[in-house]
Design a protein around this motif. Structure first.
Motif, mmCIF file in Angstrom:
data_model
loop_
_atom_site.group_PDB
_atom_site.id
_atom_site.type_symbol
_atom_site.label_atom_id
_atom_site.label_comp_id
_atom_site.label_asym_id
_atom_site.label_seq_id
_atom_site.Cartn_x
_atom_site.Cartn_y
_atom_site.Cartn_z
ATOM 1 N N ILE A 150 12.295 11.066 -2.984
ATOM 2 C CA ILE A 150 10.944 10.548 -2.766
ATOM 3 C C ILE A 150 10.245 10.377 -4.116
ATOM 4 N N ARG A 151 9.805 9.159 -4.379
ATOM 5 C CA ARG A 151 9.077 8.848 -5.617
ATOM 6 C C ARG A 151 7.578 8.859 -5.321
ATOM 7 N N LYS A 152 6.870 9.690 -6.038
ATOM 8 C CA LYS A 152 5.426 9.812 -5.808
ATOM 9 C C LYS A 152 4.685 8.599 -6.355
ATOM 10 N N GLY A 153 3.767 8.066 -5.540
ATOM 11 C CA GLY A 153 2.938 6.951 -5.979
ATOM 12 C C GLY A 153 1.682 7.432 -6.696
ATOM 13 N N LYS A 154 0.857 6.484 -7.098
ATOM 14 C CA LYS A 154 -0.340 6.814 -7.882
ATOM 15 C C LYS A 154 -1.348 7.627 -7.078
ATOM 16 N N LEU A 155 -1.493 7.322 -5.770
ATOM 17 C CA LEU A 155 -2.416 8.120 -4.955
ATOM 18 C C LEU A 155 -1.935 9.562 -4.847
ATOM 19 N N TRP A 156 -0.637 9.741 -4.643
ATOM 20 C CA TRP A 156 -0.073 11.089 -4.560
ATOM 21 C C TRP A 156 -0.346 11.834 -5.861
ATOM 22 N N GLN A 157 -0.110 11.172 -6.996
ATOM 23 C CA GLN A 157 -0.352 11.803 -8.300
ATOM 24 C C GLN A 157 -1.814 12.220 -8.448
ATOM 25 N N ALA A 158 -2.739 11.343 -7.979
ATOM 26 C CA ALA A 158 -4.167 11.664 -8.069
ATOM 27 C C ALA A 158 -4.527 12.812 -7.132
ATOM 28 N N PHE A 159 -3.926 12.825 -5.940
ATOM 29 C CA PHE A 159 -4.235 13.859 -4.951
ATOM 30 C C PHE A 159 -3.736 15.234 -5.392
ATOM 31 N N GLU A 160 -2.573 15.289 -6.034
ATOM 32 C CA GLU A 160 -1.996 16.583 -6.369
ATOM 33 C C GLU A 160 -2.420 17.090 -7.757
ATOM 34 N N ALA A 161 -3.240 16.317 -8.468
ATOM 35 C CA ALA A 161 -3.688 16.735 -9.794
ATOM 36 C C ALA A 161 -4.460 18.052 -9.707
ATOM 37 N N PRO A 172 -5.672 -3.845 1.342
ATOM 38 C CA PRO A 172 -6.824 -2.939 1.353
ATOM 39 C C PRO A 172 -6.963 -2.161 2.665
ATOM 40 N N ASN A 173 -6.736 -2.841 3.804
ATOM 41 C CA ASN A 173 -6.855 -2.163 5.100
ATOM 42 C C ASN A 173 -5.831 -1.046 5.255
ATOM 43 N N ASP A 174 -4.651 -1.245 4.651
ATOM 44 C CA ASP A 174 -3.585 -0.243 4.760
ATOM 45 C C ASP A 174 -3.915 1.038 4.003
ATOM 46 N N LEU A 175 -4.941 0.983 3.141
ATOM 47 C CA LEU A 175 -5.326 2.172 2.373
ATOM 48 C C LEU A 175 -6.567 2.869 2.945
ATOM 49 N N LEU A 176 -7.155 2.280 3.996
ATOM 50 C CA LEU A 176 -8.429 2.787 4.509
ATOM 51 C C LEU A 176 -8.376 4.266 4.867
ATOM 52 N N ALA A 183 0.828 -1.210 0.000
ATOM 53 C CA ALA A 183 0.000 0.000 0.000
ATOM 54 C C ALA A 183 0.866 1.266 0.000
ATOM 55 N N GLN A 184 1.985 1.215 0.714
ATOM 56 C CA GLN A 184 2.869 2.380 0.798
ATOM 57 C C GLN A 184 3.330 2.858 -0.581
ATOM 58 N N GLN A 185 3.471 1.915 -1.522
ATOM 59 C CA GLN A 185 3.928 2.286 -2.863
ATOM 60 C C GLN A 185 2.922 3.187 -3.569
ATOM 61 N N GLY A 186 1.655 3.088 -3.191
ATOM 62 C CA GLY A 186 0.652 3.976 -3.772
ATOM 63 C C GLY A 186 0.785 5.402 -3.281
ATOM 64 N N LEU A 187 1.375 5.561 -2.089
ATOM 65 C CA LEU A 187 1.582 6.896 -1.530
ATOM 66 C C LEU A 187 2.915 7.451 -2.038
ATOM 67 N N TYR A 188 4.003 6.847 -1.597
ATOM 68 C CA TYR A 188 5.328 7.267 -2.059
ATOM 69 C C TYR A 188 6.352 6.234 -1.606
ATOM 70 N N GLU A 189 7.524 6.308 -2.199
ATOM 71 C CA GLU A 189 8.663 5.475 -1.774
ATOM 72 C C GLU A 189 9.872 6.362 -1.566
ATOM 73 N N TYR A 190 10.570 6.120 -0.485
ATOM 74 C CA TYR A 190 11.783 6.879 -0.149
ATOM 75 C C TYR A 190 13.000 6.040 -0.527
ATOM 76 N N ASP A 191 13.829 6.593 -1.396
ATOM 77 C CA ASP A 191 15.008 5.878 -1.904
ATOM 78 C C ASP A 191 16.231 6.218 -1.052
ATOM 79 N N ALA A 192 16.333 5.551 0.094
ATOM 80 C CA ALA A 192 17.446 5.816 1.019
ATOM 81 C C ALA A 192 18.776 5.374 0.439
ATOM 82 N N VAL A 193 18.787 4.330 -0.376
ATOM 83 C CA VAL A 193 20.036 3.808 -0.954
ATOM 84 C C VAL A 193 20.671 4.851 -1.870
ATOM 85 N N SER A 194 19.853 5.463 -2.736
ATOM 86 C CA SER A 194 20.383 6.483 -3.653
ATOM 87 C C SER A 194 20.903 7.695 -2.886
#
Length: 282
Positions: free
Chosen positions: A95-106, A125-129, A65-76
Protein backbone atom coordinates in the motif's frame (compact mmCIF):
# COMPACT_ATOMS: atom_id res chain seq x y z
CA UNK A 1 -2.28 30.98 14.47
CA UNK A 2 -2.80 33.90 12.12
CA UNK A 3 -1.52 34.57 8.60
CA UNK A 4 -0.43 38.14 7.92
CA UNK A 5 1.65 37.70 4.76
CA UNK A 6 5.43 37.44 4.60
CA UNK A 7 8.31 39.62 3.45
CA UNK A 8 8.46 37.50 0.26
CA UNK A 9 4.75 37.55 -0.52
CA UNK A 10 2.50 40.61 -0.78
CA UNK A 11 -0.92 39.55 0.50
CA UNK A 12 -3.85 41.96 0.27
CA UNK A 13 -6.13 42.47 3.26
CA UNK A 14 -8.97 40.44 1.76
CA UNK A 15 -6.60 37.55 1.01
CA UNK A 16 -5.20 37.37 4.54
CA UNK A 17 -8.77 37.58 5.84
CA UNK A 18 -9.78 34.65 3.63
CA UNK A 19 -6.86 32.49 4.81
CA UNK A 20 -7.60 33.19 8.47
CA UNK A 21 -11.34 32.62 8.00
CA UNK A 22 -10.68 29.20 6.44
CA UNK A 23 -8.34 28.29 9.31
CA UNK A 24 -10.92 29.40 11.90
CA UNK A 25 -13.77 27.52 10.19
CA UNK A 26 -11.53 24.49 9.61
CA UNK A 27 -12.68 24.37 6.00
CA UNK A 28 -10.60 24.02 2.84
CA UNK A 29 -9.65 27.36 1.28
CA UNK A 30 -10.51 27.31 -2.43
CA UNK A 31 -8.37 29.88 -4.25
CA UNK A 32 -9.18 30.83 -7.84
CA UNK A 33 -7.55 33.34 -10.16
CA UNK A 34 -5.69 33.76 -13.44
CA UNK A 35 -2.63 31.51 -13.89
CA UNK A 36 0.43 33.27 -12.49
CA UNK A 37 -1.33 35.28 -9.76
CA UNK A 38 0.42 33.45 -6.91
CA UNK A 39 -2.13 30.82 -5.87
CA UNK A 40 0.36 28.00 -5.38
CA UNK A 41 2.89 30.34 -3.79
CA UNK A 42 0.21 31.40 -1.31
CA UNK A 43 0.14 27.90 0.19
CA UNK A 44 3.94 27.89 0.53
CA UNK A 45 3.91 31.29 2.21
CA UNK A 46 1.07 30.33 4.58
CA UNK A 47 3.15 27.31 5.64
CA UNK A 48 6.28 29.44 6.05
CA UNK A 49 4.42 32.18 7.95
CA UNK A 50 2.83 29.75 10.40
CA UNK A 51 5.95 27.59 10.73
CA UNK A 52 4.24 24.50 9.32
CA UNK A 53 5.41 21.79 6.96
CA UNK A 54 3.70 21.72 3.55
CA UNK A 55 2.55 18.63 1.67
CA UNK A 56 1.90 19.31 -2.00
CA UNK A 57 -0.43 17.28 -4.23
CA UNK A 58 -0.11 18.36 -7.85
CA UNK A 59 -3.26 17.32 -9.71
CA UNK A 60 -3.05 16.23 -13.36
CA UNK A 61 -5.69 15.28 -15.93
CA UNK A 62 -5.15 11.59 -15.09
CA UNK A 63 -5.21 12.02 -11.30
CA UNK A 64 -7.87 10.12 -9.37
CA UNK A 65 -9.08 11.03 -5.88
CA UNK A 66 -8.14 7.56 -4.60
CA UNK A 67 -4.47 8.34 -5.29
CA UNK A 68 -4.63 11.04 -2.62
CA UNK A 69 -5.64 8.41 -0.08
CA UNK A 70 -3.58 5.37 -1.07
CA UNK A 71 -2.87 2.93 -3.89
CA UNK A 72 -2.76 -0.84 -3.56
CA UNK A 73 -0.11 -2.50 -5.73
CA UNK A 74 -1.74 -5.86 -6.45
CA UNK A 75 0.64 -6.59 -9.36
CA UNK A 76 3.74 -6.43 -7.14
CA UNK A 77 2.07 -8.62 -4.54
CA UNK A 78 1.18 -11.24 -7.16
CA UNK A 79 4.74 -11.21 -8.50
CA UNK A 80 6.22 -11.58 -5.00
CA UNK A 81 3.86 -14.45 -4.22
CA UNK A 82 5.08 -16.27 -7.33
CA UNK A 83 8.67 -15.74 -6.15
CA UNK A 84 7.87 -17.01 -2.63
CA UNK A 85 8.62 -13.65 -1.00
CA UNK A 86 7.48 -13.53 2.64
CA UNK A 87 6.42 -9.88 2.26
CA UNK A 88 3.16 -11.07 0.67
CA UNK A 89 1.89 -12.13 4.10
CA UNK A 90 1.48 -8.49 5.10
CA UNK A 91 -0.75 -6.57 2.69
CA UNK A 92 0.44 -3.24 4.09
CA UNK A 93 3.74 -3.79 2.27
CA UNK A 94 1.88 -3.12 -0.98
CA UNK A 95 0.00 0.00 0.00
CA UNK A 96 1.43 3.35 -1.12
CA UNK A 97 0.33 6.25 1.04
CA UNK A 98 -1.12 9.25 -0.78
CA UNK A 99 -0.77 12.92 0.12
CA UNK A 100 -3.94 12.98 2.25
CA UNK A 101 -2.73 9.98 4.23
CA UNK A 102 0.64 11.69 4.76
CA UNK A 103 -1.13 14.86 5.98
CA UNK A 104 -3.48 12.89 8.25
CA UNK A 105 -0.74 10.85 9.93
CA UNK A 106 1.66 13.78 10.45
CA UNK A 107 2.72 14.29 14.07
CA UNK A 108 2.05 18.02 13.73
CA UNK A 109 -0.37 20.31 11.92
CA UNK A 110 0.57 20.71 8.23
CA UNK A 111 -0.54 22.71 5.22
CA UNK A 112 -1.95 20.44 2.50
CA UNK A 113 -1.95 21.98 -0.97
CA UNK A 114 -4.21 20.38 -3.60
CA UNK A 115 -2.94 22.24 -6.65
CA UNK A 116 -5.01 22.86 -9.81
CA UNK A 117 -8.00 20.75 -8.80
CA UNK A 118 -9.84 21.68 -12.01
CA UNK A 119 -7.34 19.75 -14.15
CA UNK A 120 -8.80 16.42 -13.06
CA UNK A 121 -12.07 14.75 -13.99
CA UNK A 122 -15.24 16.58 -12.91
CA UNK A 123 -15.95 13.84 -10.32
CA UNK A 124 -12.56 14.30 -8.64
CA UNK A 125 -13.65 17.03 -6.17
CA UNK A 126 -16.84 15.15 -5.20
CA UNK A 127 -14.82 11.99 -4.56
CA UNK A 128 -12.89 13.85 -1.85
CA UNK A 129 -15.91 15.34 -0.06
CA UNK A 130 -16.27 12.75 2.66
CA UNK A 131 -12.54 12.53 3.43
CA UNK A 132 -12.13 16.32 3.67
CA UNK A 133 -15.30 16.61 5.79
CA UNK A 134 -14.65 13.80 8.24
CA UNK A 135 -10.85 13.98 8.07
CA UNK A 136 -10.67 10.20 7.91
CA UNK A 137 -10.94 7.35 5.42
CA UNK A 138 -11.11 3.55 5.42
CA UNK A 139 -8.39 1.27 4.01
CA UNK A 140 -10.34 -1.73 2.72
CA UNK A 141 -7.31 -3.97 2.20
CA UNK A 142 -6.24 -3.78 5.87
CA UNK A 143 -9.63 -3.02 7.46
CA UNK A 144 -8.19 0.02 9.25
CA UNK A 145 -9.42 3.61 9.40
CA UNK A 146 -6.91 6.44 8.99
CA UNK A 147 -8.00 9.54 10.92
CA UNK A 148 -6.21 12.88 11.00
CA UNK A 149 -4.10 13.33 14.13
CA UNK A 150 -4.15 17.10 13.55
CA UNK A 151 -6.58 18.70 11.13
CA UNK A 152 -4.44 20.07 8.26
CA UNK A 153 -4.91 23.51 6.73
CA UNK A 154 -6.16 22.58 3.26
CA UNK A 155 -5.58 25.01 0.39
CA UNK A 156 -7.07 24.10 -2.99
CA UNK A 157 -6.21 26.05 -6.14
CA UNK A 158 -8.13 26.31 -9.39
CA UNK A 159 -7.42 28.11 -12.66
CA UNK A 160 -11.15 28.31 -13.40
CA UNK A 161 -10.80 25.95 -16.37
CA UNK A 162 -14.03 24.14 -15.47
CA UNK A 163 -16.95 24.52 -13.10
CA UNK A 164 -16.56 22.76 -9.76
CA UNK A 165 -19.51 20.83 -8.24
CA UNK A 166 -21.86 22.75 -5.93
CA UNK A 167 -21.51 20.16 -3.16
CA UNK A 168 -17.76 20.70 -3.18
CA UNK A 169 -18.06 24.49 -3.25
CA UNK A 170 -20.40 24.45 -0.23
CA UNK A 171 -17.70 22.85 1.89
CA UNK A 172 -14.99 25.40 0.99
CA UNK A 173 -14.22 28.97 1.93
CA UNK A 174 -13.78 30.71 -1.41
CA UNK A 175 -11.44 33.49 -2.48
CA UNK A 176 -10.72 34.88 -5.93
CA UNK A 177 -7.28 36.51 -6.32
CA UNK A 178 -7.92 39.50 -8.52
CA UNK A 179 -5.19 40.78 -10.77
CA UNK A 180 -3.26 43.34 -8.69
CA UNK A 181 -3.90 47.03 -9.17
CA UNK A 182 -0.84 49.21 -10.04
CA UNK A 183 -0.08 50.06 -6.41
CA UNK A 184 -0.17 46.41 -5.29
CA UNK A 185 1.87 45.35 -8.33
CA UNK A 186 4.52 47.94 -7.41
CA UNK A 187 4.75 46.37 -3.94
CA UNK A 188 5.12 42.91 -5.51
CA UNK A 189 7.85 44.19 -7.86
CA UNK A 190 9.66 45.78 -4.90
CA UNK A 191 9.91 42.33 -3.28
CA UNK A 192 11.44 40.72 -6.38
CA UNK A 193 13.37 43.65 -7.93
CA UNK A 194 14.11 46.05 -5.07
CA UNK A 195 16.72 48.06 -7.01
CA UNK A 196 14.63 48.93 -10.07
CA UNK A 197 14.62 52.63 -10.95
CA UNK A 198 11.35 54.50 -10.63
CA UNK A 199 11.35 55.90 -14.17
CA UNK A 200 11.88 52.47 -15.74
CA UNK A 201 9.24 50.87 -13.51
CA UNK A 202 6.66 53.54 -14.30
CA UNK A 203 7.22 53.26 -18.06
CA UNK A 204 7.25 49.45 -17.97
CA UNK A 205 4.08 49.11 -15.87
CA UNK A 206 2.24 51.68 -18.00
CA UNK A 207 3.08 49.62 -21.09
CA UNK A 208 2.19 46.39 -19.31
CA UNK A 209 -1.30 47.55 -18.27
CA UNK A 210 -1.93 48.98 -21.75
CA UNK A 211 -1.02 45.58 -23.20
CA UNK A 212 -3.27 43.71 -20.73
CA UNK A 213 -6.21 45.95 -21.60
CA UNK A 214 -5.80 45.58 -25.37
CA UNK A 215 -9.16 44.36 -26.78
CA UNK A 216 -8.96 40.98 -28.48
CA UNK A 217 -6.03 39.67 -26.43
CA UNK A 218 -6.38 35.90 -26.05
CA UNK A 219 -4.13 35.45 -23.01
CA UNK A 220 -3.48 38.40 -20.75
CA UNK A 221 0.03 38.38 -19.22
CA UNK A 222 0.08 37.58 -15.50
CA UNK A 223 1.99 38.77 -12.44
CA UNK A 224 4.69 36.13 -12.88
CA UNK A 225 5.17 37.17 -16.51
CA UNK A 226 5.59 40.87 -15.75
CA UNK A 227 8.19 39.93 -13.12
CA UNK A 228 10.07 37.89 -15.75
CA UNK A 229 9.81 40.79 -18.20
CA UNK A 230 11.20 43.28 -15.70
CA UNK A 231 14.06 40.88 -14.92
CA UNK A 232 14.95 40.84 -18.63
CA UNK A 233 14.73 44.64 -18.88
CA UNK A 234 17.14 44.95 -15.97
CA UNK A 235 19.49 42.29 -17.38
CA UNK A 236 19.59 44.15 -20.72
CA UNK A 237 20.08 47.46 -18.86
CA UNK A 238 17.29 49.10 -20.85
CA UNK A 239 16.17 52.66 -20.17
CA UNK A 240 12.66 54.17 -20.32
CA UNK A 241 13.62 55.60 -23.72
CA UNK A 242 14.46 52.10 -24.98
CA UNK A 243 10.91 50.99 -24.19
CA UNK A 244 9.24 53.71 -26.23
CA UNK A 245 6.93 52.37 -28.91
CA UNK A 246 5.59 54.06 -31.96
CA UNK A 247 2.96 53.11 -34.50
CA UNK A 248 5.52 51.19 -36.55
CA UNK A 249 6.48 48.99 -33.59
CA UNK A 250 3.45 48.14 -31.47
CA UNK A 251 5.14 45.15 -29.82
CA UNK A 252 6.90 45.88 -26.51
CA UNK A 253 10.60 45.10 -26.15
CA UNK A 254 11.29 41.45 -25.26
CA UNK A 255 7.59 40.71 -25.76
CA UNK A 256 8.18 36.95 -25.62
CA UNK A 257 8.07 37.21 -21.82
CA UNK A 258 4.56 38.69 -21.98
CA UNK A 259 2.80 37.33 -25.07
CA UNK A 260 2.60 33.55 -25.12
CA UNK A 261 0.77 32.70 -28.34
CA UNK A 262 1.00 33.66 -31.99
CA UNK A 263 -2.54 35.10 -32.14
CA UNK A 264 -1.63 37.83 -29.65
CA UNK A 265 1.65 38.60 -31.42
CA UNK A 266 -0.24 38.86 -34.73
CA UNK A 267 -2.78 41.17 -33.06
CA UNK A 268 -0.05 43.70 -32.24
CA UNK A 269 1.54 43.27 -35.66
CA UNK A 270 -1.81 44.12 -37.25
CA UNK A 271 -2.13 47.18 -35.02
CA UNK A 272 1.34 48.31 -36.14
CA UNK A 273 0.44 47.74 -39.80
CA UNK A 274 -2.77 49.76 -39.46
CA UNK A 275 -0.90 52.57 -37.69
CA UNK A 276 1.72 52.70 -40.47
CA UNK A 277 -1.00 52.77 -43.15
CA UNK A 278 -2.83 55.57 -41.39
CA UNK A 279 0.46 57.45 -41.06
CA UNK A 280 1.09 57.21 -44.80
CA UNK A 281 -2.46 58.30 -45.59
CA UNK A 282 -2.11 61.24 -43.22
Amino acid sequence: MKFEGTKDYVATGDLTMAVNAAVTLERPLLVKGEPGTGKTELARQVAASLGLRMIEWNVKSTTRAQQGLYEYDAVSRLRDSQLGDERVNDVSNYIRKGKLWQAFEADEKVVLLIDEVDKADIEFPNDLLQELDRMEFHVYETGKTVAARHRPIVIITSNNEKELPDAFLRRCFFHYIRFPDPETLRRIVAVHHPGIKEALLTTALTQFYELREQPGLKKKPSTSEVLDWLKLLLAEDLTPEDLKRDGANALPKLHGALLKNEQDVHLFERLAFMARRQGRQG
